[in-house]
Write a protein that holds these residues in place. Structure first.
Motif, PDB file in Angstrom:
ATOM      1  N   THR A  95       0.853  -1.330  -0.150  1.00 48.19           N
ATOM      2  CA  THR A  95      -0.109   0.062   0.000  1.00 48.19           C
ATOM      3  C   THR A  95       0.791   1.220  -0.090  1.00 48.19           C
ATOM      4  O   THR A  95       2.084   1.103   0.398  1.00 48.19           O
TER       5      THR A  95
ATOM      6  N   LYS B 199     -11.580   7.355   4.473  1.00 48.67           N
ATOM      7  CA  LYS B 199     -11.725   6.291   5.362  1.00 48.67           C
ATOM      8  C   LYS B 199     -10.398   5.219   5.407  1.00 48.67           C
ATOM      9  O   LYS B 199     -10.358   4.669   6.458  1.00 48.67           O
ATOM     10  N   ASN B 200      -9.792   5.259   4.356  1.00 52.53           N
ATOM     11  CA  ASN B 200      -8.580   4.556   4.143  1.00 52.53           C
ATOM     12  C   ASN B 200      -7.108   5.225   4.282  1.00 52.53           C
ATOM     13  O   ASN B 200      -6.336   4.680   3.663  1.00 52.53           O
TER      14      ASN B 200
ATOM     15  N   ASP C 102     -11.175  13.275   7.882  1.00 55.48           N
ATOM     16  CA  ASP C 102     -12.669  13.581   7.138  1.00 55.48           C
ATOM     17  C   ASP C 102     -12.730  15.049   6.993  1.00 55.48           C
ATOM     18  O   ASP C 102     -13.000  15.528   5.931  1.00 55.48           O
TER      19      ASP C 102
ATOM     20  N   SER D 298      -7.485  -2.677   4.195  1.00 54.86           N
ATOM     21  CA  SER D 298      -9.004  -2.931   4.845  1.00 54.86           C
ATOM     22  C   SER D 298      -8.608  -4.064   5.695  1.00 54.86           C
ATOM     23  O   SER D 298      -8.112  -4.896   5.308  1.00 54.86           O
TER      24      SER D 298
ATOM     25  N   VAL E  88      -6.017   6.745  -3.632  1.00 53.05           N
ATOM     26  CA  VAL E  88      -6.807   5.990  -2.674  1.00 53.05           C
ATOM     27  C   VAL E  88      -8.384   6.245  -3.330  1.00 53.05           C
ATOM     28  O   VAL E  88      -8.862   7.301  -3.180  1.00 53.05           O
ATOM     29  N   GLU E  89      -8.899   5.018  -3.588  1.00 56.28           N
ATOM     30  CA  GLU E  89     -10.230   5.390  -4.242  1.00 56.28           C
ATOM     31  C   GLU E  89     -11.314   5.638  -3.211  1.00 56.28           C
ATOM     32  O   GLU E  89     -12.408   6.340  -3.480  1.00 56.28           O
ATOM     33  N   SER E  90     -11.171   4.926  -2.014  1.00 55.60           N
ATOM     34  CA  SER E  90     -12.357   4.951  -0.952  1.00 55.60           C
ATOM     35  C   SER E  90     -12.100   6.200  -0.033  1.00 55.60           C
ATOM     36  O   SER E  90     -12.863   6.413   0.935  1.00 55.60           O
ATOM     37  N   GLY E  91     -11.249   7.147  -0.500  1.00 55.91           N
ATOM     38  CA  GLY E  91     -11.472   8.767   0.144  1.00 55.91           C
ATOM     39  C   GLY E  91     -10.643   8.640   1.568  1.00 55.91           C
ATOM     40  O   GLY E  91      -9.780   7.610   1.916  1.00 55.91           O
TER      41      GLY E  91
ATOM     42  N   GLU F 231      -1.711   4.480   3.062  1.00 58.88           N
ATOM     43  CA  GLU F 231      -3.231   3.975   2.717  1.00 58.88           C
ATOM     44  C   GLU F 231      -3.397   2.722   3.571  1.00 58.88           C
ATOM     45  O   GLU F 231      -2.620   1.993   3.497  1.00 58.88           O
TER      46      GLU F 231
END
Length: 247
Positions: free
Chosen positions: A31, A202-203, A224, A50, A197-200, A47
């Motif tokens: 990552t 939160k990752n 956030d 998950s 980072v695709e999920s914004g 990153e």
């Protein structure tokens, strides 16, 4: 080629150490990690992997404190990083006990790079499958950022990225890096990670080190807020480019 990629100490006829190159490939699959220096601040961003629903996310860390004034982020194999981080921490404390002073960022970078290099020319071992970004403030209060790789090479940077999609992040930093301070430096690191980072938010995990202060890992809510500000600025910039729409 097959004969030369089995032994770590054997060069191929065209000068390659294939096991070291395979270790670099393991880093490219890791990552993304990014480091950015400002005038009075250093920011590390990674990153986050998950995690399973029942797993404690606090046990999966890619940013580690080596001493009160030095920390490290990595891309690559987590188990290899744990071993290298523990050895670096012991060296920091040994240096302090022996000389009565804290290690410099460059000293501990040289030590880590030396350990990595040793594992490229000894039989019966394999290279560490990680690249590290090591940050801290030197005795004069100047922020420092160093990178080491599996071959044992190290170099100093103003901003850099490693891991998966690091080329994209590095190109973004080359276009947008300016010597900033405070929250502007944090925003630049977050913007760089958001490129890949695709999920914004939160990752994304962000750690901030200021001169004379301990390392602080930002809460998810703080990341956030920064992400929301960046998105608002991007939307406003896009709207300004389009200009007023005609009736």
């Amino acid at each position: 080629m097959a004969r030369y990629d089995r032994a770590i100490t054997v060069f191929s006829p065209d000068g390659h150490l294939f096991q070291v190159e395979y270790a670099l490939e393991a880093v490219r699959k890791g990552t993304t990690a990014v480091g950015v220096t400002g005038t009075d601040i250093i920011v590390l961003g990674v990153e986050k992997k998950s995690t399973a629903k029942l797993q404690d996310a606090r046990t999966v860390r890619k940013i580690h404190k080596l001493d009160d004034h030095i920390c490290l982020a990595f891309a690559g194999l987590t188990a290899d990083a744990r071993v290298l981080v523990n050895r670096a921490r012991v060296e920091c404390q040994s240096y302090k006990l022996t000389l009565g002073d804290k290690v410099s960022v460059e000293y501990i970078t040289r030590y880590i790079a030396g350990v990595q290099q040793k594992y490229t020319q000894s039989g019966g071992v394999r290279p560490f499958g990680i690249t590290t970004l090591i940050v801290g403030f030197d005795p004069a209060g100047k922020p420092s950022l160093f990178q080491t790789d599996p071959s044992g090479t190290y170099s100093a940077w103003k901003a850099n990225a490693t891991g998966r999609n690091s080329k994209t992040v590095r190109e973004f930093l080359e276009k947008n890096y300016e010597e900033t301070s405070g929250d502007d430096t944090v925003k630049l690191a977050v913007r760089a990670l958001l490129e890949v980072v695709e999920s914004g938010s939160k990752n994304i995990e962000i750690a901030v080190m200021r001169k004379g202060e301990a390392l602080r890992i930002l809460e998810d809510s703080e990341v956030d807020v920064i992400t929301a500000v960046i998105e608002a600025e991007k939307t406003a910039a896009d709207a300004a480019k389009k200009g007023p729409t005609s009736a």
